[in-house]
Design a protein around this motif. Structure first.
Motif, PDB file in Angstrom:
ATOM      1  N   TRP A 191       0.830  -1.209   0.000  1.00  0.00           N
ATOM      2  CA  TRP A 191       0.000   0.000   0.000  1.00  0.00           C
ATOM      3  C   TRP A 191       0.864   1.259   0.000  1.00  0.00           C
ATOM      4  N   LEU A 192       1.840   1.316   0.858  1.00  0.00           N
ATOM      5  CA  LEU A 192       2.695   2.499   0.959  1.00  0.00           C
ATOM      6  C   LEU A 192       3.540   2.707  -0.293  1.00  0.00           C
ATOM      7  N   THR A 199      -1.241  10.512 -10.525  1.00  0.00           N
ATOM      8  CA  THR A 199      -0.310  11.559 -10.081  1.00  0.00           C
ATOM      9  C   THR A 199       1.152  11.175 -10.267  1.00  0.00           C
ATOM     10  N   GLY A 200       1.416   9.861 -10.396  1.00  0.00           N
ATOM     11  CA  GLY A 200       2.797   9.404 -10.487  1.00  0.00           C
ATOM     12  C   GLY A 200       3.529   9.421  -9.161  1.00  0.00           C
ATOM     13  N   ILE A 201       2.784   9.550  -8.052  1.00  0.00           N
ATOM     14  CA  ILE A 201       3.385   9.664  -6.719  1.00  0.00           C
ATOM     15  C   ILE A 201       3.031   8.432  -5.897  1.00  0.00           C
ATOM     16  N   ALA A 202       4.018   7.834  -5.238  1.00  0.00           N
ATOM     17  CA  ALA A 202       3.756   6.720  -4.330  1.00  0.00           C
ATOM     18  C   ALA A 202       3.035   7.253  -3.092  1.00  0.00           C
ATOM     19  N   ILE A 203       2.194   6.427  -2.501  1.00  0.00           N
ATOM     20  CA  ILE A 203       1.466   6.846  -1.305  1.00  0.00           C
ATOM     21  C   ILE A 203       2.424   7.324  -0.223  1.00  0.00           C
ATOM     22  N   LYS A 204       3.548   6.648  -0.060  1.00  0.00           N
ATOM     23  CA  LYS A 204       4.502   7.034   0.977  1.00  0.00           C
ATOM     24  C   LYS A 204       5.116   8.405   0.725  1.00  0.00           C
ATOM     25  N   ASP A 205       5.018   8.915  -0.492  1.00  0.00           N
ATOM     26  CA  ASP A 205       5.593  10.211  -0.852  1.00  0.00           C
ATOM     27  C   ASP A 205       4.533  11.265  -1.145  1.00  0.00           C
ATOM     28  N   ILE A 212      -1.376   8.084   8.680  1.00  0.00           N
ATOM     29  CA  ILE A 212      -1.586   6.651   8.502  1.00  0.00           C
ATOM     30  C   ILE A 212      -2.118   6.144   9.841  1.00  0.00           C
ATOM     31  N   GLU A 213      -3.382   5.787   9.861  1.00  0.00           N
ATOM     32  CA  GLU A 213      -3.995   5.320  11.104  1.00  0.00           C
ATOM     33  C   GLU A 213      -3.844   3.805  11.202  1.00  0.00           C
ATOM     34  N   ILE A 246       9.547   2.353   6.145  1.00  0.00           N
ATOM     35  CA  ILE A 246       9.171   2.577   4.746  1.00  0.00           C
ATOM     36  C   ILE A 246       8.845   4.043   4.490  1.00  0.00           C
ATOM     37  N   ASP A 247       8.215   4.662   5.448  1.00  0.00           N
ATOM     38  CA  ASP A 247       7.632   5.996   5.247  1.00  0.00           C
ATOM     39  C   ASP A 247       7.977   6.898   6.434  1.00  0.00           C
ATOM     40  N   ARG A 248       8.840   7.870   6.192  1.00  0.00           N
ATOM     41  CA  ARG A 248       9.182   8.847   7.227  1.00  0.00           C
ATOM     42  C   ARG A 248       8.481  10.181   6.984  1.00  0.00           C
ATOM     43  N   ASN A 249       7.608  10.227   5.985  1.00  0.00           N
ATOM     44  CA  ASN A 249       6.954  11.481   5.632  1.00  0.00           C
ATOM     45  C   ASN A 249       5.659  11.743   6.391  1.00  0.00           C
TER      46      ASN A 249
END
Length: 300
Positions: A191-192, A199-205, A212-213, A246-249
């Motif tokens: 998912w991330l 949009t060409g953007i990964a969910i994590k970005d 993210i709940e 995976i995701d620090r954003n």
């Protein structure tokens, strides 16, 4: 000041209509609203500024206020929502001066043929992604942030944590069963890392995502609704830490009501209210402040 004071145009409401029901013939079609340009001040990631005790985007104060539209990724009829209805939700949010929409089915979608994860992770359902991608794209277009739960405690149409348990493993063991946890982590990773074809953007970005709940009302033990276990402290710590690898954003929101443990990988705490309980709200705010974290009311 309160959120309502800062957002004087905002009015809360609850959408609880079967969205695929045919509209009455006498109802005229809505007037199309041109898609706006994204607001520059809303284009960044939402952070929490502990020094100023406020959410912020690009160092400017951000007040998250909005509503739930749980069906943006999958409807209660187990179908994908009409895109015009999804767009209307974001147009309504913008007109109400809302800043956030919380949507369950953009994150947790499992256990049925049209869901993102019908049975297992091999592979995820490619037909479910377009609805999710479109909602993320509209959030970006209208400058609205999203809160997406990744699990649900209850046995509702969009699935629950029991769907990640292997065959023969009881749902009550989900939070301690390592095979179930591995399956859930695999889902979270896909998912991330998914790249939005619009949009060409990964969910994590994607800055359109605020939080993210970990899950919807995971701390509620309600056997009548299918919730027969609550997350352990170890599960919350392990899964939130995994997300951060995976995701620090994005901010991680703990979806367990009344859980207020200091954690380096949990950024936001919250609760849901369906009655007036000022003491509980104040207690939750005090407890979250004790661990230097913000407190949000996800449903009211």
């Amino acid at each position: 000041p309160t959120d309502s004071a800062l957002n004087s145009k905002f009015t809360t409401f609850l959408v609880k209509t079967r969205i695929n029901s045919p509209a009455p013939v006498v109802t005229p079609p809505p007037t199309p609203i041109p898609s706006p340009s994204p607001k520059p001040e809303l284009s960044g990631f939402v952070r929490f500024d502990s020094g100023k005790n406020q959410f912020a985007i690009n160092d400017a104060k951000f007040v998250p206020v909005g509503f739930n539209a749980y069906w943006l990724g999958l409807t209660e009829e187990y179908t994908y929502p009409d895109r015009s209805q999804v767009t209307q939700m974001f147009q309504i949010a913008q007109k109400m001066a809302a800043t956030v929409i919380r949507s369950h089915t953009l994150g947790v979608s499992c256990g049925s043929p049209n869901s993102l994860r019908p049975n297992d992770n091999r592979p995820l359902n490619v037909h479910a992604w377009p609805a999710i991608e479109f909602a993320f794209a509209e959030a970006r277009t209208y400058g609205i942030k999203l809160i997406c739960p990744l699990l649900d405690a209850y046995s509702y149409f969009h699935g629950s944590y029991g769907d990640f348990c292997p065959p023969g493993v009881d749902k009550s063991t989900f939070f301690t069963n390592q095979e179930a946890r591995a399956a859930f982590k695999s889902y979270v990773s896909e998912w991330l890392n998914h790249v939005n074809s619009i949009t060409g953007i990964a969910i994590k970005d994607d800055p359109s995502l605020m939080c993210i709940e970990l899950g919807n009302e995971l701390g509620n033990y309600r056997p009548d609704a299918g919730s027969i276990a609550v997350p352990t402290r170890e599960w919350i710590t392990d899964v939130s830490a995994y997300i951060k690898t995976i995701d620090r954003n994005h901010l991680v929101l703990n979806g367990s009501d009344e859980y207020f443990e200091a954690s380096a990988t949990v950024d936001v705490y919250g609760a849901h209210f369906y009655w007036v309980d000022t003491n509980r709200i104040l207690s939750g705010a005090d407890n979250s402040a004790r661990v230097a974290r913000p407190y949000v009311i996800g449903e009211y």
